[in-house]
Design an enzyme around this catalytic site. Structure first.
Site, PDB file in Angstrom:
ATOM      1  N   ILE A 100       0.842  -1.203   0.000  1.00  0.00           N
ATOM      2  CA  ILE A 100       0.000   0.000   0.000  1.00  0.00           C
ATOM      3  C   ILE A 100       0.876   1.253   0.000  1.00  0.00           C
ATOM      4  CG2 ILE A 100      -2.141  -0.943   0.925  1.00  0.00           C
ATOM      5  CD1 ILE A 100      -1.164  -0.273   3.711  1.00  0.00           C
ATOM      6  N   PRO A 101       1.486   1.542  -1.149  1.00  0.00           N
ATOM      7  CA  PRO A 101       2.357   2.715  -1.231  1.00  0.00           C
ATOM      8  C   PRO A 101       1.612   4.012  -0.932  1.00  0.00           C
ATOM      9  CG  PRO A 101       2.539   1.360  -3.220  1.00  0.00           C
ATOM     10  CD  PRO A 101       1.384   0.841  -2.427  1.00  0.00           C
ATOM     11  N   HIS A 102       2.264   4.872  -0.155  1.00  0.00           N
ATOM     12  CA  HIS A 102       1.719   6.197   0.140  1.00  0.00           C
ATOM     13  C   HIS A 102       2.885   7.126   0.434  1.00  0.00           C
ATOM     14  CE1 HIS A 102       1.902   3.849   3.856  1.00  0.00           C
ATOM     15  NE2 HIS A 102       2.063   4.976   4.514  1.00  0.00           N
ATOM     16  N   GLY A 103       2.615   8.401   0.453  1.00  0.00           N
ATOM     17  CA  GLY A 103       3.688   9.385   0.596  1.00  0.00           C
ATOM     18  C   GLY A 103       4.092   9.654   2.032  1.00  0.00           C
TER      19      GLY A 103
END
Length: 154
Positions: A66-69
């Site tokens: 779950i890529p996020h910044g």
């Protein structure tokens, strides 16, 4: 944020069922680019997603990341949104095979709520399997749409 279901945050045009990436970085970049395309983030957010991944892996198990910044990337968020990329050929994520990436763009603390909702879906083996097996964007949206009982109890 809590008033949005995961499905409401996921634009159909941000669902890619036949994504390709030859590395974890390429997969994260593809997620970021999908969020840029739907107008949810400015291009700088992609770098914030890559930075987050360098700091801590966003792999959550069951073939899902779950890529996020980073917090610093939040000013590049235009609106809260998700993207869904499925990789028919698994991506090597620090030794784990990833077939699904759910990218998150959230301003403020919105990502906490999104992560909590996502965790509930992914902790259900049937729902996690349904996400991995989705063959149409509608299938993805259906899995992320809460059941009527859940909606009624909120």
């Amino acid at each position: 944020m809590a008033e949005h279901t995961l499905a409401e945050l996921l634009d159909v045009s941000a669902i890619h069922l036949d994504a390709r990436a030859d590395s974890k970085e390429a997969a994260v970049r593809a997620c970021g680019e999908a969020l840029v395309r739907v107008g949810a983030v400015q291009p700088a957010y992609v770098d914030a997603m890559l930075e987050r991944e360098r700091t801590i892996s966003t792999y959550v198990g069951e073939g899902v990341a779950i890529p996020h910044g980073t917090l610093a990337g939040k000013e590049a968020v235009v609106r809260d949104a998700l993207c869904y990329l499925r990789f028919p050929t698994p991506v090597d994520w620090d030794g784990e095979p990833v077939t699904v990436c759910v990218g998150i763009a959230a301003a403020g603390d919105g990502h906490v709520e999104v992560l909590a909702q996502l965790a509930q879906v992914l902790m259900d083996p049937d729902q996690a399997q349904a996400l991995r097996d989705a063959t149409r964007p509608e299938d993805v949206l259906h899995v992320l749409q809460p059941s009527q009982e859940e909606v009624g109890s909120q």
